[in-house]
Design an enzyme around this catalytic site. Structure first.
Site: not given
Lengths: 445, 94
Positions: A58, A132, A157
């Site tokens: 990420k 996310s 997320s």
């Protein structure tokens, strides 16, 4: 295997699905590829060491020499000069293919609040990846070469995109994985975790990144545990199903049906469940968002256009310059959260919002702890649609509770290739239980 | 509690964000909606409840006061345009 294929696959998937903000174009120069013999041998794709696995990371996790933006324009040109602890821990075992798409600083539940391209769902390109950590979940589902990914969750997320993209997502107990080198959203909620094509893939990666780190003052000191040993177990766990969620409003009939099918399968295998009540579910969302926004507003105060990140010509006073750079480079949702968070910490409002939310968090943690004395795991389902800020925040109802309490959780697709997740939650540091049941469910679903 | 344009302007000054008129209107509406939705917490009785700053209790952790290797000067300045000699250069204070 030729490592060039890995890069080519990442590029071609990215062209179609926008999974990455940055592809590691220096991938073929990575030290683990230097298997060629001879004094002047250069690393070559053909010399790929197959023992080294490939992962995506990420984009809010710092990677030395590799652009890291946290999905924000304000960090568009930021190239970290150090590796996050999780990146140091995987060195030599995993290679990083690229940095995955995400909502700006993690401010979103659908990976649609992106300063860069919005990632598309691998099962249906017209839909979102969830957020996310959307890019990492989508890439893990489609890639032929990479079976796991490092994600991060503040309020859901990891579980949310895992469900949307039909992969496994593990959010560990708060403090189990070092946050050093993570670009903070909300310090008391952020947790680095993993995605996998299977439970085993996600667990293997967790094994490498978990553990105490003196560089993180909220890192838990505990003996290193081998999480793989919990795979393949058939021990019966006691399941509690929170009524307020399983019969909740706003959940699609199809999702509800799949959830109960999953529960029935577990029941047929001898796992009993009780439906139980959780008294504080009504205040999960406000409690979570007040704490998350308050912390985010202080964390984002460091972006001032001087030491790193977006900058401009030095004009005006300190305050004028900071305000100018920040206003030009933060997205709308980031501004909204900074404003609300600042307000909720201001003299006159602090006790009614921030302090009160921290006290309600104590009540929520206590209620979870009390219920988890009688049950091993709580299953829930993870699921979406253009929403107002309030509606968007409300969509996090199913994931923010355990995130507030820092509990470990796993999301496993209800069936292979279905974008609905079966979500199991256990008490602090009981990763063994979520892994056992997640793996068991994956085998019988 | 009065939620009006003056409040949004005050908060944005504290948060070091310049807002144009349209943004002020938009955020004013958001403030009203969000704070109304969050008002539910008023009903929860938290008398005699401690705060949970973290989900897990941590002792204050301090490292030994020993010098350790830190970033090189080159690395420290790698991401800035605003450097003069061995210093970051900032805007004027007043």
């Amino acid at each position: 295997m030729d490592a060039k294929n890995i890069l080519n696959e990442a590029r071609s998937l990215n062209k179609r699905y926008n999974f990455f903000i940055t592809i590691n174009e220096s991938f073929l120069e990575e030290p683990f590829l230097k298997k060629a013999s001879g004094k002047n041998a250069k690393p070559s794709g053909k010399n790929y060491n197959e023992k080294v696995k490939l992962i995506s990371v990420k984009d809010n996790i710092c990677t030395k020499g590799l652009r890291t933006t946290a999905g924000s324009k304000i960090l568009d040109n930021y190239v970290p000069v150090f590796d996050a602890t999780v990146i140091e821990k995987i060195k030599g075992k995993y290679g990083v293919v690229g940095k995955t798409a995400m909502d700006e600083f993690g401010f979103g539940s659908f990976s649609t609040n992106c300063a860069f391209n919005v990632p598309k769902n691998p099962l249906d390109e017209t839909r979102t990846c969830g957020g996310s950590s959307g890019g990492g979940a989508g890439y893990t589902y489609l890639s032929k070469y990479s079976d796991s990914s490092i994600g991060e969750s503040t309020g859901g997320s990891i579980s949310c995109p895992a469900a949307f993209c039909s992969v496994v997502g593990i959010t560990p107990t708060y403090g189990l994985v070092s946050r050093y080198g993570l670009i903070d959203y909300a310090n008391s909620l952020d947790k680095i975790g993993t995605f996998g094509k299977t439970v085993k893939d996600a667990v293997k990666l967790l094994n490498h990144i978990a553990g105490y780190d003196k560089k993180d003052s909220t890192s838990i000191k505990k003996t290193k545990e081998d999480y793989e040993k919990y795979l393949g177990k058939n021990s019966k766990l006691k399941i509690g199903i929170i009524k307020e969620f399983s019969n909740g409003e706003g959940i699609s009939k199809e999702v509800e049906k799949e959830f109960w099918n999953g529960v029935k399968k577990l029941e047929n295998e001898g796992m009993n469940y009780d439906e139980i009540s959780f008294s504080l579910t009504d205040v999960f969302i406000p409690t979570y968002y007040i704490i998350a926004m308050s912390e985010a507003s202080t964390n984002l105060a460091k972006y001032s256009g001087i030491r790193y990140g977006a900058s401009d010509e030095l004009k005006g006073t300190f305050n004028e310059y900071f305000s100018h750079v920040r206003s030009n480079n933060f997205g709308k949702e980031a501004k909204r959260r900074i404003l609300l968070g600042t307000f909720m910490r201001m003299a006159g409002y602090r006790n009614a919002f921030y302090i009160k939310a921290l006290k309600i968090r104590s009540l929520i943690i206590n209620e979870y702890k009390k219920l988890l004395k009688n049950y091993d795991v709580f299953p829930k389902f993870s699921e979406i649609e253009k929403l107002s800020p309030v509606e968007a925040y409300m969509s996090d109802l199913l994931t923010v509770g355990p995130n507030l309490a820092g509990l470990p959780m796993i999301s496993v697709p209800v069936k292979k290739d279905r974008p609905i997740g079966m979500h199991f939650i256990a008490d602090h540091l009981q990763e063994n239980k979520i892994i056992q049941i997640g793996d068991f469910y994956e085998r019988i679903r | 509690m009065k939620i009006d344009k003056e409040l949004i302007e005050k908060v944005s000054r504290v948060a070091r964000l310049n807002l144009h008129e349209e943004e002020k209107e938009g955020f004013l509406k958001d403030f009203k909606d969000v704070l109304e939705a969050f008002a539910k917490i008023k009903d929860i009785d938290v008398s005699n409840v401690d705060l949970s700053v973290h989900p897990i209790k941590f002792e204050n952790v301090l490292r030994e006061d020993k010098p350790e290797k830190s970033l090189s000067e080159k690395d420290i300045f790698l991401n800035t345009k605003h450097k003069e000699k061995r210093f970051f250069k900032g805007p004027r204070i007043l």
